[in-house]
Design a protein around this motif. Structure first.
Motif, PDB file in Angstrom:
ATOM      1  N   LYS A 134       7.111  48.243   4.564  1.00 48.37           N
ATOM      2  CA  LYS A 134       5.621  47.542   4.996  1.00 48.37           C
ATOM      3  C   LYS A 134       6.029  46.180   4.583  1.00 48.37           C
ATOM      4  CE  LYS A 134       3.375  48.020   0.323  1.00 48.37           C
ATOM      5  NZ  LYS A 134       2.237  48.298  -0.511  1.00 48.37           N
ATOM      6  N   GLY A 135       4.980  45.414   4.577  1.00 54.40           N
ATOM      7  CA  GLY A 135       5.119  43.973   4.044  1.00 54.40           C
ATOM      8  C   GLY A 135       6.154  43.119   4.993  1.00 54.40           C
ATOM      9  N   PRO A 136       6.877  42.168   4.091  1.00 53.17           N
ATOM     10  CA  PRO A 136       7.722  41.364   5.115  1.00 53.17           C
ATOM     11  C   PRO A 136       8.727  42.272   5.636  1.00 53.17           C
ATOM     12  CG  PRO A 136       7.932  40.889   2.760  1.00 53.17           C
ATOM     13  CD  PRO A 136       6.668  41.970   2.962  1.00 53.17           C
ATOM     14  N   HIS A 137       9.042  43.491   5.122  1.00 56.17           N
ATOM     15  CA  HIS A 137      10.457  44.286   5.532  1.00 56.17           C
ATOM     16  C   HIS A 137      10.185  45.100   6.727  1.00 56.17           C
ATOM     17  CE1 HIS A 137      12.061  43.775   1.823  1.00 56.17           C
ATOM     18  NE2 HIS A 137      11.055  43.844   1.195  1.00 56.17           N
ATOM     19  N   GLN A 138       9.031  45.174   7.333  1.00 52.41           N
ATOM     20  CA  GLN A 138       9.002  45.894   8.562  1.00 52.41           C
ATOM     21  C   GLN A 138       8.969  45.167   9.874  1.00 52.41           C
ATOM     22  OE1 GLN A 138       5.596  45.780  10.282  1.00 52.41           O
ATOM     23  NE2 GLN A 138       5.327  44.276   9.160  1.00 52.41           N
ATOM     24  N   LYS A 139       8.905  45.703  11.052  1.00 54.21           N
ATOM     25  CA  LYS A 139       9.208  44.852  12.149  1.00 54.21           C
ATOM     26  C   LYS A 139       7.827  44.794  13.285  1.00 54.21           C
ATOM     27  CE  LYS A 139      14.103  45.852  12.713  1.00 54.21           C
ATOM     28  NZ  LYS A 139      15.130  46.760  13.402  1.00 54.21           N
ATOM     29  N   ARG A 140       7.018  45.777  12.945  1.00 52.72           N
ATOM     30  CA  ARG A 140       5.878  45.799  13.959  1.00 52.72           C
ATOM     31  C   ARG A 140       4.699  46.130  13.358  1.00 52.72           C
ATOM     32  NH1 ARG A 140       5.511  51.102  18.425  1.00 52.72           N
ATOM     33  NH2 ARG A 140       3.264  51.321  18.009  1.00 52.72           N
ATOM     34  N   VAL A 141       3.686  45.215  13.762  1.00 50.15           N
ATOM     35  CA  VAL A 141       2.415  45.268  13.390  1.00 50.15           C
ATOM     36  C   VAL A 141       1.400  45.781  14.386  1.00 50.15           C
ATOM     37  CG1 VAL A 141       0.449  43.961  12.604  1.00 50.15           C
ATOM     38  CG2 VAL A 141       2.736  43.175  11.973  1.00 50.15           C
ATOM     39  N   ILE A 199       3.343  34.357 -11.461  1.00 48.38           N
ATOM     40  CA  ILE A 199       1.979  34.382 -10.908  1.00 48.38           C
ATOM     41  C   ILE A 199       1.630  32.845 -10.571  1.00 48.38           C
ATOM     42  CG2 ILE A 199      -0.508  34.450 -11.399  1.00 48.38           C
ATOM     43  CD1 ILE A 199       0.385  36.642 -13.534  1.00 48.38           C
ATOM     44  N   LYS A 200       1.982  31.961 -11.159  1.00 44.10           N
ATOM     45  CA  LYS A 200       1.761  30.341 -10.730  1.00 44.10           C
ATOM     46  C   LYS A 200       2.769  30.186  -9.771  1.00 44.10           C
ATOM     47  CE  LYS A 200      -0.117  28.534 -15.095  1.00 44.10           C
ATOM     48  NZ  LYS A 200       0.133  27.751 -16.265  1.00 44.10           N
ATOM     49  N   GLU A 201       3.846  30.589  -9.606  1.00 40.47           N
ATOM     50  CA  GLU A 201       4.814  30.251  -8.484  1.00 40.47           C
ATOM     51  C   GLU A 201       4.234  30.800  -7.082  1.00 40.47           C
ATOM     52  OE1 GLU A 201       8.577  31.772  -9.590  1.00 40.47           O
ATOM     53  OE2 GLU A 201       9.092  30.368 -10.808  1.00 40.47           O
ATOM     54  N   LEU A 202       3.677  32.147  -7.232  1.00 36.66           N
ATOM     55  CA  LEU A 202       3.319  32.820  -5.960  1.00 36.66           C
ATOM     56  C   LEU A 202       2.021  32.056  -5.608  1.00 36.66           C
ATOM     57  CD1 LEU A 202       4.039  36.556  -7.149  1.00 36.66           C
ATOM     58  CD2 LEU A 202       5.325  34.873  -5.479  1.00 36.66           C
ATOM     59  N   VAL A 203       1.302  31.561  -6.672  1.00 40.01           N
ATOM     60  CA  VAL A 203      -0.005  30.760  -6.110  1.00 40.01           C
ATOM     61  C   VAL A 203      -0.114  29.541  -5.618  1.00 40.01           C
ATOM     62  CG1 VAL A 203      -2.292  29.976  -7.048  1.00 40.01           C
ATOM     63  CG2 VAL A 203      -1.439  32.061  -7.769  1.00 40.01           C
ATOM     64  N   PHE A 204       0.983  28.712  -6.140  1.00 42.06           N
ATOM     65  CA  PHE A 204       1.006  27.221  -5.812  1.00 42.06           C
ATOM     66  C   PHE A 204       2.232  26.796  -4.795  1.00 42.06           C
ATOM     67  CE2 PHE A 204      -1.379  27.190  -9.756  1.00 42.06           C
ATOM     68  CZ  PHE A 204      -2.441  26.557  -9.290  1.00 42.06           C
ATOM     69  N   ASN A 205       3.550  27.711  -4.924  1.00 38.90           N
ATOM     70  CA  ASN A 205       4.537  27.544  -4.043  1.00 38.90           C
ATOM     71  C   ASN A 205       4.297  27.868  -2.721  1.00 38.90           C
ATOM     72  OD1 ASN A 205       5.859  26.839  -6.392  1.00 38.90           O
ATOM     73  ND2 ASN A 205       7.245  28.083  -6.345  1.00 38.90           N
ATOM     74  N   LYS A 206       4.828  27.264  -1.620  1.00 41.43           N
ATOM     75  CA  LYS A 206       4.529  27.796  -0.507  1.00 41.43           C
ATOM     76  C   LYS A 206       5.179  29.193   0.026  1.00 41.43           C
ATOM     77  CE  LYS A 206       4.966  25.940   4.327  1.00 41.43           C
ATOM     78  NZ  LYS A 206       5.733  24.853   5.424  1.00 41.43           N
ATOM     79  N   LYS A 207       4.320  29.797   0.908  1.00 41.30           N
ATOM     80  CA  LYS A 207       4.727  31.138   1.092  1.00 41.30           C
ATOM     81  C   LYS A 207       6.022  31.127   2.179  1.00 41.30           C
ATOM     82  CE  LYS A 207       3.403  35.194   3.834  1.00 41.30           C
ATOM     83  NZ  LYS A 207       3.968  34.888   4.923  1.00 41.30           N
ATOM     84  N   LYS A 208       6.844  32.092   1.804  1.00 45.93           N
ATOM     85  CA  LYS A 208       7.976  32.018   2.641  1.00 45.93           C
ATOM     86  C   LYS A 208       7.901  33.058   3.965  1.00 45.93           C
ATOM     87  CE  LYS A 208      11.556  31.108  -1.101  1.00 45.93           C
ATOM     88  NZ  LYS A 208      12.491  31.609  -1.625  1.00 45.93           N
ATOM     89  N   THR A 209       8.744  32.731   4.977  1.00 48.93           N
ATOM     90  CA  THR A 209       8.385  33.687   6.106  1.00 48.93           C
ATOM     91  C   THR A 209       9.766  34.032   6.710  1.00 48.93           C
ATOM     92  OG1 THR A 209       8.360  31.530   7.408  1.00 48.93           O
ATOM     93  CG2 THR A 209       6.179  32.430   6.561  1.00 48.93           C
ATOM     94  N   ASN A 210       9.673  34.965   7.660  1.00 51.50           N
ATOM     95  CA  ASN A 210      10.934  35.383   8.382  1.00 51.50           C
ATOM     96  C   ASN A 210      12.109  36.024   7.548  1.00 51.50           C
ATOM     97  OD1 ASN A 210       9.498  34.335  10.875  1.00 51.50           O
ATOM     98  ND2 ASN A 210      10.474  32.463  10.324  1.00 51.50           N
ATOM     99  N   LEU A 211      11.559  36.680   6.548  1.00 55.61           N
ATOM    100  CA  LEU A 211      12.401  37.523   5.822  1.00 55.61           C
ATOM    101  C   LEU A 211      13.426  38.421   6.610  1.00 55.61           C
ATOM    102  CD1 LEU A 211      13.505  38.552   3.170  1.00 55.61           C
ATOM    103  CD2 LEU A 211      11.670  40.418   3.510  1.00 55.61           C
TER     104      LEU A 211
END
Length: 375
Positions: free
Chosen positions: A83-90, A196-208
Motif C-alpha cells: 500500500k502507500g507509495p509501494h503499490q502500483k495501482r490506485v 515529526i517536524k521533518e515530515l510536516v515541513f519538508n517537501k513530500k518525496k514522490t515516485n518511490l
C-alpha cells in the motif's frame, strides 16, 4: 496458530532504516503546522487531539514500513499486500472488491462505498492476518471495529483462518479484552519530534521505486476472494427473514452461522416497517413529524440483541430509537453515515406485507431476550 514475535526494531520504534521512506507517504499537515510553529507551551484540548491524530498517522506508516521487512524475513508469511507509495495501482473507478483507494490505503468497497479499511494485510499458508495499529491508550473503539473487520474477511475468505495483529503503545489499557484471534504487540511511544517536524515541513518525496519486488509482495487487486455486495445482502436478509406462508419474522433464520457474520458486519439487520401511529404509542415523547419507521434487530453487544427503530423524519433527520424497561434512548444519526444510506435503500422495498403488527413486535422483543446462534 503461528506465533508472531515482535522484533526489537519494532518494539523500540527504530526508524533508522526506514526514515527516508516515511517522507513518501501522504500527510495532511494543514492543521498541524500552526501547532508546531506555536510558542504556546500548553496546547488546547482540540489541538492536542489534532496533534495526536497526526502522530497516529506517522506511527501507522512506521509500523507498516517495519512490517514490510518483517514479512521478508518471516518464513511463515507467504504474501504481503503493498500500500502507500509501494503499490502500483490506485483503483479510483473499481466498483467492488479489495483495492487501494485514493488515500493509498487498503480498503474493501461495495458499490463504490468503503465497507472497511485495513492498516495492513498478509497471508500465511492457512490464515489471513489483518493489522490494526493505534497510539490511543484506550481500546474500546478499536475493539468494536475488530468484529466487523473479522466477520467481513471471513465472508471474503471462507477457507482461511482470520486473525489479527494489534500493534499498540506502552501504557495502553484493556489488553485482556481483545478476542482470542488477536496477537498483541506493544511498542514504545512515538517521541521523535525531529522526525515529526521533518515530515510536516519538508517537501513530500514522490515516485518511490520500491525495493519490495519479491513475489511475496502483492497488489491488492490481484487477491482472489468471494464478493460481498453490501446493499444486495441487506435486501436478501430483509426478504429472506419472512416466513413464506404468513410473512411473520422467521427468527430461526437469524440464528444461522452466516447471519452471525452479517450481524457483525452490519450491526443491525432490517426486518420491516412499523406504523407511525403505533410507534408514537410506544414513544409518546416523539413529537417530530415522521415519514417512515424502520424496524431492525440490532446486536447491542456480544450477547444481547434487541428491537431498535430507525425513524426518518419528514425534515430529513434520522434518529435511532431504542425502548427498554429502564429508558427510551433517542440519538441522531449522521446524514452522510452508513445508516442513512441503508434506510434510503430499504425505503424502496416498502410494501404493505412488510409492516410488522403490534403483537408480532411485542413477541419478537420478548423472544430476543433468549436469542443465541445455532452451534
Amino acid at each position: 496458530m503461528q506465533q508472531l514475535k515482535i522484533t526489537n526494531e519494532i518494539k523500540n520504534l527504530d526508524t533508522t532504516r526506514i526514515r527516508d521512506y516515511l517522507s513518501y507517504y501522504k500527510y495532511d499537515t494543514r492543521n498541524v503546522k500552526p501547532l508546531l510553529k506555536s510558542t504556546v507551551d500548553e496546547l488546547a484540548l482540540e489541538n492536542i487531539a489534532t496533534y495526536n491524530s497526526f502522530k497516529g498517522e506517522i506511527y501507522e506508516n512506521i509500523i507498516y514500513e517495519l512490517l514490510l521487512d518483517y514479512a521478508k524475513d518471516d518464513e511463515f508469511i507467504t504474501s504481503f499486500i503493498l500500500k502507500g507509495p509501494h503499490q502500483k495501482r490506485v483503483d479510483r473507478f473499481y466498483k467492488t472488491g479489495l483495492m487501494i483507494d485514493r488515500s493509498l490505503q487498503i480498503v474493501y468497497k461495495s458499490n463504490y462505498k468503503d465497507i472497511s479499511e485495513f492498516d495492513a494485510l498478509f497471508f500465511t499458508n492457512d490464515a489471513l492476518y489483518f493489522v490494526e495499529m493505534s497510539t490511543s491508550k484506550k481500546t474500546v473503539s478499536l475493539n468494536k471495529r475488530l468484529d466487523k473487520k473479522h466477520a467481513l474477511l471471513k465472508v471474503l475468505f471462507p477457507n482461511l483462518h482470520i486473525r489479527a495483529l494489534i500493534v499498540l503503545t506502552e501504557g495502553t489499557m484493556g489488553l485482556k479484552r481483545f478476542p482470542s484471534y488477536c496477537t498483541i504487540w506493544i511498542t514504545k511511544d512515538l517521541t521523535d519530534n525531529t522526525l515529526i517536524k521533518e515530515l510536516v515541513f519538508n517537501k513530500k518525496k514522490t515516485n518511490l521505486i520500491t525495493k519490495y519486488k519479491d513475489k511475496k509482495y502483492i497488489e491488492a487487486c490481484t487477491v482472489k476472494h468471494n464478493k460481498f455486495i453490501y446493499f444486495q445482502t441487506l435486501e436478501w436478509i430483509f426478504k429472506k427473514c419472512r416466513d413464506k406462508e404468513n410473512l411473520k419474522i422467521n427468527l430461526d433464520f437469524f440464528k444461522t452461522k452466516k447471519l452471525s457474520l452479517y450481524f457483525d458486519i452490519f450491526s443491525k439487520l432490517y426486518i420491516g416497517f412499523y406504523n407511525n401511529n403505533d410507534f408514537t404509542e410506544i414513544v409518546p415523547s416523539y413529537t417530530d413529524a415522521i415519514e417512515r419507521v424502520f424496524v431492525t434487530i440490532e446486536k447491542i453487544n456480544t450477547k444481547d440483541f434487541d428491537i431498535v427503530f430507525y425513524v426518518k423524519n419528514k425534515n430529513g433527520k434520522l434518529r435511532r430509537v431504542r425502548v427498554t424497561s429502564k429508558e427510551t434512548s433517542i440519538k441522531d444519526k449522521e446524514l452522510d453515515g452508513f445508516t442513512n444510506a441503508e434506510v434510503r435503500f430499504v425505503k424502496y422495498l416498502l410494501e404493505d406485507k412488510y409492516f410488522i403488527a403490534k403483537d408480532e413486535l411485542k413477541e419478537l422483543k420478548q423472544n430476543l431476550k433468549s436469542f443465541s446462534f445455532n452451534k
